[in-house]
Design a protein around this motif. Structure first.
Motif, short mmCIF file in Angstrom:
data_model
loop_
_atom_site.label_atom_id
_atom_site.label_comp_id
_atom_site.label_asym_id
_atom_site.label_seq_id
_atom_site.Cartn_x
_atom_site.Cartn_y
_atom_site.Cartn_z
N ARG A 29 0.79 -1.11 -0.02
CA ARG A 29 -0.03 -0.20 0.03
C ARG A 29 0.85 1.12 0.20
N ASN A 30 1.85 1.14 0.83
CA ASN A 30 2.99 2.43 0.83
C ASN A 30 3.43 2.61 -0.65
N CYS A 31 3.80 1.64 -1.27
CA CYS A 31 4.25 1.61 -2.78
C CYS A 31 3.46 2.63 -3.56
N HIS A 32 2.03 2.42 -3.58
CA HIS A 32 0.88 3.21 -4.30
C HIS A 32 0.76 4.48 -3.58
N LYS A 33 0.72 4.33 -2.50
CA LYS A 33 0.60 5.98 -1.59
C LYS A 33 1.91 6.75 -2.01
N LEU A 34 3.03 6.20 -1.91
CA LEU A 34 4.21 7.22 -2.21
C LEU A 34 4.38 7.33 -3.73
N ALA A 35 4.13 6.44 -4.44
CA ALA A 35 4.36 6.73 -5.95
C ALA A 35 3.14 7.85 -6.33
N HIS B 7 5.17 -4.41 -7.35
CA HIS B 7 5.19 -5.47 -6.10
C HIS B 7 4.64 -6.62 -6.71
N ALA B 8 4.59 -7.76 -5.81
CA ALA B 8 3.86 -8.86 -6.32
C ALA B 8 2.80 -9.24 -6.38
N GLY B 9 1.87 -8.15 -5.81
CA GLY B 9 0.43 -7.88 -5.68
C GLY B 9 -0.24 -7.55 -7.13
N LEU B 10 0.80 -7.20 -8.02
CA LEU B 10 0.39 -6.72 -9.27
C LEU B 10 0.27 -7.59 -10.07
N LEU C 130 10.81 5.85 -17.40
CA LEU C 130 10.06 6.15 -15.99
C LEU C 130 10.96 6.38 -15.07
N PRO C 131 11.09 7.80 -14.55
CA PRO C 131 12.04 7.98 -13.63
C PRO C 131 12.08 7.32 -12.24
N VAL C 132 10.95 6.76 -11.74
CA VAL C 132 10.96 6.30 -10.51
C VAL C 132 10.12 5.04 -10.54
N VAL C 133 10.70 4.05 -9.65
CA VAL C 133 9.90 2.82 -9.50
C VAL C 133 9.78 2.67 -7.71
N VAL C 134 8.53 2.58 -7.21
CA VAL C 134 8.40 2.51 -5.85
C VAL C 134 8.08 0.88 -5.51
N THR C 135 9.02 0.24 -4.69
CA THR C 135 8.88 -1.27 -4.68
C THR C 135 8.94 -1.56 -3.41
N THR C 136 8.78 -3.03 -2.86
CA THR C 136 8.93 -3.57 -1.57
C THR C 136 10.11 -4.24 -1.65
N ALA C 137 10.93 -4.16 -0.37
CA ALA C 137 12.26 -4.96 -0.02
C ALA C 137 11.93 -6.58 -0.49
N SER D 191 -13.66 9.82 10.58
CA SER D 191 -14.99 9.80 11.19
C SER D 191 -15.05 9.45 12.43
N LEU D 192 -14.37 8.47 12.84
CA LEU D 192 -14.18 7.75 14.43
C LEU D 192 -13.22 8.25 15.05
N HIS D 193 -12.20 8.96 14.55
CA HIS D 193 -11.23 9.48 15.31
C HIS D 193 -10.40 8.32 15.90
N VAL D 194 -9.93 7.36 15.10
CA VAL D 194 -9.16 6.27 15.29
C VAL D 194 -8.29 6.03 14.20
N ASN D 195 -7.43 5.17 14.66
CA ASN D 195 -6.24 4.93 13.49
C ASN D 195 -6.76 3.51 13.12
N MET D 196 -7.48 3.69 12.03
CA MET D 196 -8.12 2.54 11.25
C MET D 196 -7.20 1.68 10.19
N PRO D 197 -6.89 0.54 11.00
CA PRO D 197 -5.92 -0.49 10.00
C PRO D 197 -6.82 -0.48 8.56
N SER D 198 -5.84 -0.50 7.41
CA SER D 198 -6.43 -0.72 6.01
C SER D 198 -6.97 -2.22 5.75
N ARG D 199 -6.11 -3.28 6.52
CA ARG D 199 -6.33 -4.67 6.23
C ARG D 199 -7.74 -5.04 6.91
N VAL D 200 -8.60 -5.54 5.98
CA VAL D 200 -10.01 -5.90 6.58
C VAL D 200 -9.82 -7.02 7.72
#
Length: 826
Positions: A453-459, A470-473, A490-497, A693-702
């Motif tokens: 998710r950080n790959c997408h967010k940062l890119a 990443h392997a999820g693509l 493509l100047p930049v690729v954002v990937t996972t370790a 909305s709930l003023h909490v740190n909502m994890p993204s994973r379901v």
């Protein structure tokens, strides 16, 4: 006793220090007022600066006696010139003189004494002593508003000692003004090439030699060392050298020449599907010109969609590129003979032997191949191994080691805050992309982060064109990114370790946005592997590696080190060998897999003697007999029908029993496979909005506990936007309706959700449309590659269910599993 008197002229007075035996803390400090007399300037009042309310004075005569008894009288430079003249005149009247000296003004302000010279520390256009510089540095660290660890402070002191520049060192704490001179940690130099081996003199087939000569007239140093060590004489080799030093061509030279000499085909084994795809494309383009055929084995691609890239998969090809598991599947299935005569086996990234999850399979695969192809030449390749001598000995190969990089690398440490990173990375990437090497290639950047998710967010946050990888693509999406990067578009690729350590992206700059893989710190071995991606000799003149740790940051409460301390450890670090060890379950799996290639207990022992892992073979064979996976008669051992299924499907023993028991109970095949493996890579698309909305740190994973807590709580749902509330209610009503005591942490939600994905697939939806359906109804998203992977595994597990059901004469279950398998395959 040595007595010095140090003076400094201010506008209306002269400050005087009495110094005993060169101690930095003076005996006393006094304020001298000089008065004109008919004999010239003379001491008038000498007030002791004691800090007490009541003033204390030294009689003028006593002060004069002090001056006369002093071993040395000094006048500090930089004071008031008129008062300096008065002081020197006063001394002259007593037949005394003063040496001009440079002192640390910071010490002086704090009523201490220290000299400075050209080797002292620069600060605010003046020189200060080392002790004051350290004090100022600590003050700057404390006022930075960030909790720097002890190791970080030590490192900053090392920078200060090396640069002798406090301004520059302090600027590392505020990196808005990027200056490589301030952030450079060190430079890993390259070594001038030694005497090289000329390609025209090599004993290679004419066409092959002509092909190599089109690229270069000489071999790279590690290639030359390999030739000298007997590469073209069939010697097994373990080649250890940095990324981009030319290791791959060593394997190719041996494999292709052996093919042309009719010694047998080449197997080229890699750990990643993406890397196998890349090597397949490269070899196909390169060696079809020599009339050689190339195919790929990456495990069966079981899900048919329009996006799947068509590739040759025949085991009869001259060159077979495969993942470890892809080739091992053929061996475990008893199809070793389909591979034909093997002349060369190249095992790339062989340090994967130490991987906790896959190491046992790599170990078993190498042992089985060494047994099945004893005449083949084995070439093992790695950039990072802690104990190469021990590896080479166990692998029965000669060590070829080259420790120099092909191009120099500048390594930079850039302390930063989370909210600064996108801006800093954009700036670094833009500067690099605007630079051309002497080979006319633009500078391109790989950014490593710790999650998909950080790959997408940062890119998306960078102000320069960037793509996540990443392997999820899907395979199609990854191929697109690889192609654009290879073309320099493509100047930049954002990937996972986890993924990009092995994929070939010709980058000149590597940036570590995070120093974790998931929530675990990366190892020194991973770091060296990843940073080795910076700078390719065919493209670049130098490489750049930038670490961007957040001071004080850690990912779990159990981590004692903070991120900036980890950064320093990685830069200074020595690799440690983890060793190749695995537990009983893995031992049983490897023995079963090895019985698939031999029916002789004696030969089985031989295979396991070739492996790194050590275990009691006879004890484990007895256990497998009791489980009815194998049958043994004297020296002969064979897999039962059940054992063959377990070996070929890479099933751990525990999983095999779960399937057998479920089949015997005649459970629904869909229930069986979804209980075996959940789809847990699902994300709430609107997690940020829900959190706000709930003023909490909502994890993204379901399926994280905290997420289910929030969704399960009716009061929380009532506070959400109407559209999001509807999506959450849909999710809750479809997946959170079980009556288990531990609901919603009983696993039912994950199992039902996994069923949903498979059912959507049976409606002839491809992974893209499955994801769209999940987003529309539940606001839940996933990556295509993860859905592909889950469905592929579901098909494999259904195949195992079908076969195990047949073994136990459960025809109804076998038929249902077969029907469902066909529908999921498409």
């Amino acid at each position: 006793m040595t007595l010095w008197v140090l003076s400094y002229a201010e506008k209306s007075k002269i400050i005087v220090m009495a110094i005993k035996d060169r101690m930095k803390q003076p005996l006393y400090v006094a304020e001298l007022h000089v008065k004109e007399s008919y004999k010239g300037p003379r001491p008038h009042k000498i007030r002791l600066l004691t800090g007490k309310k009541k003033d204390e004075f030294i009689p003028p005569q006593q002060f004069i006696e002090l001056l006369r008894s002093a071993n040395r009288i000094m006048l500090a430079e930089g004071g008031d010139s008129s008062n300096e003249i008065a002081f020197l005149e006063m001394l002259k009247g007593f037949q005394l003189d003063a040496d001009r000296v440079k002192i640390c003004k910071h010490c002086w302000i704090n009523k201490r004494f220290n000299f400075v010279n050209n080797k002292s520390i620069k600060y605010n256009n003046e020189l200060i002593c080392w002790e004051c510089a350290k004090e100022e540095l600590l003050r700057a660290v404390r006022s930075a508003g960030v909790n720097y660890g002890e190791k970080s402070v030590d490192f900053l002191e090392q920078v200060l000692s090396k640069t002798r520049d406090l301004d520059r060192t302090v600027r590392m704490l505020t990196p808005e003004r990027l200056d490589p001179e301030f952030t450079r940690y060190d430079t890993i130099r390259t070594k001038p090439a030694e005497a090289t081996v000329r390609i025209k003199n090599l004993p290679l087939a004419k066409k092959f030699k002509e092909m190599l000569l089109q690229k270069s007239e000489t071999l790279l140093p590690v290639q030359a060392l390999s030739i000298e060590a007997g590469l073209l004489e069939g010697k097994n080799q373990f080649v250890v050298s940095a990324t981009a030093t030319g290791k791959t061509l060593i394997g190719e030279m041996a494999g292709v020449q052996n093919l042309l000499d009719k010694k047998g085909k080449m197997l080229y084994l890699v750990p990643l599907v993406a890397l196998a795809n890349q090597k397949y494309d490269q070899f196909k383009e390169r060696y079809s010109k020599l009339g050689l055929t190339v195919s790929i084995k990456i495990g069966a691609i079981l899900i048919k969609t329009s996006q799947r890239v068509k590739m040759q998969t025949s085991p009869g090809a001259d060159i077979i590129v495969g993942t470890y598991e892809g080739i091992d599947h053929m061996l475990r299935s008893g199809n070793t003979d389909f591979l034909g005569k093997i002349g060369t086996v190249v095992v790339d990234e062989v340090h994967m032997l130490e991987d906790q999850e896959r190491g046992h399979r790599v170990d078993g695969l190498i042992g089985r191949l060494r047994y099945a192809a004893p005449e083949a030449q084995f070439i093992y390749l790695s950039a990072t191994v802690a104990t190469p001598e021990a590896y080479a000995k166990k692998l029965g190969a000669q060590l070829v080691r080259y420790e120099h990089r092909p191009v120099p690398i500048d390594r930079h440490l850039l302390f930063s805050q989370e909210n600064e990173k996108a801006k800093l990375i954009s700036q670094l990437a833009k500067e690099e992309y605007s630079t051309f090497s002497s080979k006319k290639h633009r500078g391109q950047t790989i950014v490593f982060t710790n999650s998909r998710r950080n790959c997408h967010k940062l890119a998306g946050a960078l102000s320069i064109r960037a793509a996540p990888y990443h392997a999820g693509l899907s395979q199609y999406e990854r191929r697109k990114v690889e192609t654009l990067f290879a073309k320099g578009e493509l100047p930049v690729v954002v990937t996972t370790a986890a993924l990009a350590a092995g994929v070939d992206f010709p980058a000149s700059q590597v940036i570590f946005e995070s120093l974790a893989m998931g929530i675990d710190w990366i190892s020194v071995q991973d770091f060296l592997q990843m940073s080795g991606r910076a700078g390719r000799p065919d493209y670049h003149d130098r490489g750049i590696v930038v670490l961007m740790p957040v001071p004080g940051k850690s990912y779990t409460s159990s981590q004692s080190d903070t991120e900036e301390e980890v950064a320093i450890k990685l830069l200074q670090g020595e690799m440690l060998s983890i060793g190749v060890e695995y537990g009983e379950s893995e031992q049983l799996e490897e023995i079963l897999a090895s019985i698939a290639v031999t029916s002789s207990v004696q030969d089985l022992r031989l295979i396991h003697n070739l492996m790194f892992g050590s275990f009691d073979l006879d004890k484990q064979i007895s256990r497998l007999q009791s489980y009815r996976f194998v049958e043994r008669k004297g020296n002969k051992i064979t897999l039962t029908r059940f054992g063959k299924i377990v070996a070929a499907h890479f099933l751990p023993v525990s999983k095999a029993f779960l399937i057998r028991d479920a089949v015997l109970e005649e459970n629904d095949p869909l229930k069986i496979v979804t209980n075996l493996e959940f789809f847990d890579a699902a994300y709430f698309k609107y997690s940020n909005q829900i959190g706000s909305s709930l003023h909490v740190n909502m994890p993204s994973r379901v399926f994280q506990g905290a997420t289910l807590d929030i969704v399960f709580d009716g009061e929380s749902l009532s506070q959400l936007d109407a559209k999001i509330r509807e999506l959450m209610l849909n999710f809750a009503s479809d997946f959170l309706t079980c009556v288990c005591k531990d609901s919603p942490y009983c696993g039912c939600a994950e199992q039902k959700f996994s069923e949903k994905i498979i059912r959507l697939r049976t409606e002839e939806l491809d992974p893209t449309n499955i994801i769209k359906k999940l987003e529309d109804k539940y606001g839940i998203s996933a990556y295509q590659g993860d859905v592909f992977g889950y469905l592929d595994n579901a098909v494999r597990n259904l195949d195992a269910v079908e076969l195990i059901a047949k073994v136990h004469s459960k025809k109804g279950v076998a038929e249902e599993a077969k029907k469902l398998k066909k529908k999921v395959q498409g």
